[in-house]
Design an enzyme around this catalytic site. Structure first.
Site, mmCIF file in Angstrom:
data_model
loop_
_atom_site.group_PDB
_atom_site.id
_atom_site.type_symbol
_atom_site.label_atom_id
_atom_site.label_comp_id
_atom_site.label_asym_id
_atom_site.label_seq_id
_atom_site.Cartn_x
_atom_site.Cartn_y
_atom_site.Cartn_z
ATOM 1 N N PRO A 88 -3.673 7.810 -12.435
ATOM 2 C CA PRO A 88 -3.192 8.413 -13.675
ATOM 3 C C PRO A 88 -3.893 9.742 -13.941
ATOM 4 O O PRO A 88 -5.090 9.864 -13.701
ATOM 5 C CB PRO A 88 -3.542 7.370 -14.743
ATOM 6 C CG PRO A 88 -4.492 6.432 -14.109
ATOM 7 C CD PRO A 88 -4.372 6.541 -12.638
ATOM 8 N N ARG A 89 -3.110 10.730 -14.388
ATOM 9 C CA ARG A 89 -3.669 12.062 -14.651
ATOM 10 C C ARG A 89 -3.551 12.425 -16.121
ATOM 11 O O ARG A 89 -2.546 12.116 -16.757
ATOM 12 C CB ARG A 89 -2.939 13.111 -13.802
ATOM 13 C CG ARG A 89 -3.641 13.396 -12.496
ATOM 14 C CD ARG A 89 -2.767 14.250 -11.597
ATOM 15 N NE ARG A 89 -1.592 13.524 -11.162
ATOM 16 C CZ ARG A 89 -0.355 14.013 -11.229
ATOM 17 N NH1 ARG A 89 -0.119 15.201 -11.723
ATOM 18 N NH2 ARG A 89 0.660 13.280 -10.795
ATOM 19 N N ASP B 160 1.773 3.672 3.094
ATOM 20 C CA ASP B 160 0.782 4.611 2.548
ATOM 21 C C ASP B 160 1.478 5.696 1.714
ATOM 22 O O ASP B 160 1.426 5.669 0.497
ATOM 23 C CB ASP B 160 -0.033 5.259 3.680
ATOM 24 C CG ASP B 160 -1.423 5.665 3.234
ATOM 25 O OD1 ASP B 160 -1.777 5.410 2.088
ATOM 26 O OD2 ASP B 160 -2.174 6.237 4.060
ATOM 27 N N ASP B 161 2.116 6.652 2.408
ATOM 28 C CA ASP B 161 2.757 7.795 1.741
ATOM 29 C C ASP B 161 4.054 8.082 2.480
ATOM 30 O O ASP B 161 4.103 8.971 3.332
ATOM 31 C CB ASP B 161 1.820 9.010 1.824
ATOM 32 C CG ASP B 161 0.481 8.753 1.158
ATOM 33 O OD1 ASP B 161 0.426 8.672 -0.070
ATOM 34 O OD2 ASP B 161 -0.523 8.616 1.896
ATOM 35 N N HIS C 151 2.004 16.543 -7.160
ATOM 36 C CA HIS C 151 1.216 16.480 -8.394
ATOM 37 C C HIS C 151 1.657 17.550 -9.392
ATOM 38 O O HIS C 151 1.680 17.304 -10.597
ATOM 39 C CB HIS C 151 -0.279 16.635 -8.078
ATOM 40 C CG HIS C 151 -0.872 15.395 -7.495
ATOM 41 N ND1 HIS C 151 -1.925 15.392 -6.606
ATOM 42 C CD2 HIS C 151 -0.554 14.079 -7.659
ATOM 43 C CE1 HIS C 151 -2.231 14.150 -6.266
ATOM 44 N NE2 HIS C 151 -1.407 13.336 -6.888
ATOM 45 N N HIS D 216 0.859 -1.196 0.000
ATOM 46 C CA HIS D 216 0.000 0.000 0.000
ATOM 47 C C HIS D 216 0.890 1.239 0.000
ATOM 48 O O HIS D 216 1.221 1.788 1.051
ATOM 49 C CB HIS D 216 -0.923 -0.016 1.226
ATOM 50 C CG HIS D 216 -1.970 1.065 1.226
ATOM 51 N ND1 HIS D 216 -3.302 0.811 1.439
ATOM 52 C CD2 HIS D 216 -1.889 2.401 1.050
ATOM 53 C CE1 HIS D 216 -3.991 1.935 1.393
ATOM 54 N NE2 HIS D 216 -3.141 2.934 1.173
ATOM 55 N N GLY E 82 -8.526 8.312 -2.251
ATOM 56 C CA GLY E 82 -8.954 9.710 -2.252
ATOM 57 C C GLY E 82 -9.627 10.084 -0.952
ATOM 58 O O GLY E 82 -9.873 9.221 -0.096
ATOM 59 N N GLU F 156 -11.808 4.858 6.617
ATOM 60 C CA GLU F 156 -10.815 5.794 7.189
ATOM 61 C C GLU F 156 -11.524 6.764 8.144
ATOM 62 O O GLU F 156 -10.920 7.304 9.050
ATOM 63 C CB GLU F 156 -10.115 6.576 6.073
ATOM 64 C CG GLU F 156 -8.989 5.807 5.429
ATOM 65 C CD GLU F 156 -8.279 6.638 4.375
ATOM 66 O OE1 GLU F 156 -7.272 7.269 4.729
ATOM 67 O OE2 GLU F 156 -8.711 6.639 3.220
ATOM 68 N N HIS G 17 -9.929 1.444 -0.259
ATOM 69 C CA HIS G 17 -9.745 2.160 1.007
ATOM 70 C C HIS G 17 -11.075 2.107 1.758
ATOM 71 O O HIS G 17 -12.106 2.493 1.198
ATOM 72 C CB HIS G 17 -9.390 3.622 0.754
ATOM 73 C CG HIS G 17 -7.956 3.841 0.416
ATOM 74 N ND1 HIS G 17 -7.332 3.219 -0.627
ATOM 75 C CD2 HIS G 17 -7.008 4.626 1.015
ATOM 76 C CE1 HIS G 17 -6.068 3.606 -0.668
ATOM 77 N NE2 HIS G 17 -5.843 4.460 0.313
HETATM 78 C C1 6MZ Z 1 -6.979 8.113 0.836
HETATM 79 C C2 6MZ Z 1 -4.995 8.605 -0.221
HETATM 80 C C3 6MZ Z 1 -4.316 8.570 1.006
HETATM 81 O O1 6MZ Z 1 -2.246 8.489 -6.715
HETATM 82 O O2 6MZ Z 1 -1.232 10.710 -7.137
HETATM 83 N N1 6MZ Z 1 -4.100 8.902 -1.174
HETATM 84 N N2 6MZ Z 1 -6.315 8.366 -0.305
HETATM 85 N N3 6MZ Z 1 -6.391 8.062 2.043
HETATM 86 C C4 6MZ Z 1 -5.066 8.295 2.173
HETATM 87 N N4 6MZ Z 1 -4.536 8.280 3.431
HETATM 88 C C5 6MZ Z 1 -3.650 9.266 3.924
HETATM 89 N N5 6MZ Z 1 -3.010 8.811 0.754
HETATM 90 C C6 6MZ Z 1 -2.898 9.016 -0.583
HETATM 91 O O3 6MZ Z 1 -0.845 9.542 -4.923
HETATM 92 C C7 6MZ Z 1 -1.515 10.513 -4.152
HETATM 93 C C8 6MZ Z 1 -3.000 10.218 -4.078
HETATM 94 O O4 6MZ Z 1 -3.235 8.981 -3.372
HETATM 95 C C9 6MZ Z 1 -4.434 9.061 -2.606
HETATM 96 C C10 6MZ Z 1 -5.024 10.438 -2.849
HETATM 97 O O5 6MZ Z 1 -5.962 10.359 -3.900
HETATM 98 C C11 6MZ Z 1 -3.789 11.249 -3.281
HETATM 99 O O6 6MZ Z 1 -4.117 12.381 -4.081
HETATM 100 P P1 6MZ Z 1 -1.042 9.345 -6.517
HETATM 101 O O7 6MZ Z 1 0.239 8.709 -6.939
#
Ligand code: 6MZ
Length: 352
Positions: free
Chosen positions: A109-110, A290-291, A75, A19, A179, A209, A206
């Site tokens: 994808p954008r 996640d991120d 982005h 993830h 999202g 949340e 998801h």
């Molecule tokens: C929901 C999340 C997220 O897709 O542009 N994203 N969506 N919950 C989260 N928890 C914190 N973390 C990220 O990566 C960024 C995008 O992933 C989703 C959101 O849509 C965010 O804009 P990509 O590579």
């Protein structure tokens, strides 16, 4: 409880990341390099660059607001096939450095008018994955649908994902619905996800949340292959006993992102994370970042946090990483190879 060299152990432990959002995973280094690439081509003012650089610079000390500003900055910096390619390769290399041996990277994808279509965005990621010569990691791609962007956009994304999947069936493995969980209705997206599923793609959604019992019910009835987060399902976390039992009976593996949830404030602290309820119930779970860029973490750091927060032994961490292989969207043959590789590392090295 891990004590001595726990972060060394967790870094050496072969790991599975299921993830990770591409644009949320960009490191400070990559963001800075992308800024330098874009500066000569952009009409952004010096003030904008200074603000972006200050936010990026904050690293670990970013406020929650700054964390979310990073998505916008990322982005704005990945608007061409070349920058998407670089972003993908950088993120893969950083996961390799952290001991990740199998990665499912996801991204939305954008379409950037006159510059890049969704199909080209996906292709740039596929090219980046194919261009990696590192044989230490197996990388797959999941195409994300953003629940803020509406049914039409989702349908376009699934069309592009299915075409790309037919061209690259060994790389593209699934669809993700993500999202802002407070925007849009999951029910709007289930038909397009079903279309992707019928074409052969796996599905991860998801889920919960924020508290939303009706939505959780719909998602569980759809029976995706994996679920992300599942924060507000346990009765102590804004869910209910009925939903909790339904989740456990579904046996759907859950991707758990400890730091992301704590930093976003959907979970009060690590000790109170729903990890403990799922782990105790022996529900299939996998730790994830996640991120990693936005929340300044790494997968090995998430293993350290889990070990220290829930008193896990090294053997329990080994079991967790081994069982994660079963929840991947890799082929059975790839799963067997990964298991053999993990076992060899366990037997031959000092990662015990
Ligand atoms: C929901 C999340 C997220 O897709 O542009 N994203 N969506 N919950 C989260 N928890 C914190 N973390 C990220 O990566 C960024 C995008 O992933 C989703 C959101 O849509 C965010 O804009 P990509 O590579």
């Amino acid at each position: 409880m891990l004590e001595v060299n726990d972060s060394v152990f967790c870094k050496k432990l072969p790991k599975v990341e299921l993830h990770a959002h591409l644009n949320g995973s960009l490191s400070t280094k990559t963001l800075r390099e992308l800024i330098e690439l874009q500066k000569p081509l952009s009409d952004n003012s010096d003030a904008t660059w200074n603000i972006w650089e200050a936010i990026i610079e904050h690293g670990q000390k970013r406020t929650l607001e700054e964390c979310f500003q990073i998505f916008g900055i990322a982005h704005s910096l990945t608007t061409t096939p070349a920058t998407v390619y670089k972003a993908t390769q950088d993120v893969i290399k950083e996961f390799v450095d952290d001991g990740v041996r199998y990665l499912e990277l996801r991204s939305t994808p954008r379409n950037v008018p006159q510059i890049m279509s969704k199909a080209q965005y996906i292709q740039a990621m596929v090219d980046a994955i194919q261009g990696m010569t590192d044989d230490q990691i197996l990388v797959k791609l999941m195409v994300s649908i953003d629940r803020r962007q509406g049914k039409e956009s989702a349908s376009e994304t699934v069309d592009a994902a299915v075409v790309a999947y037919h061209q690259n069936p060994k790389i593209i493995v699934g669809l993700d619905l993500s999202g802002d969980p407070t925007k849009g209705l999951v029910s709007d997206y289930l038909p397009v996800l079903a279309r992707g599923r019928n074409a052969g793609l796996k599905i991860s959604i998801h889920c919960a949340e924020v508290p939303n019992s009706d939505e959780v019910e719909e998602i569980l009835n759809f029976h995706p292959d994996r679920l992300g987060h599942c924060t507000c399902i346990h009765p102590l976390h804004g869910g209910s006993q009925e939903l909790w039992i339904k989740l456990l009976h579904s046996h759907i593996p859950v991707e758990l992102c400890l730091t992301s949830n704590v930093k976003c404030g959907t979970v009060e602290n690590y000790k109170k994370h729903h990890f403990i309820h799922l782990f105790t119930a022996k529900h299939p779970i996998v730790l994830a970042t996640d991120d990693k860029g936005v929340f300044a973490t790494s997968l090995s750091e998430e293993y350290v946090l889990a070990a220290n927060s829930y008193d896990l032994s090294k053997e329990q961490l080994w079991k967790m990483t081994m069982s994660s292989i079963d929840y991947t969207f890799a082929s059975e043959e790839e799963k067997n190879r990964l298991k053999q590789m993990f076992m060899q590392i366990k037997e031959l090295s000092d990662v015990q």
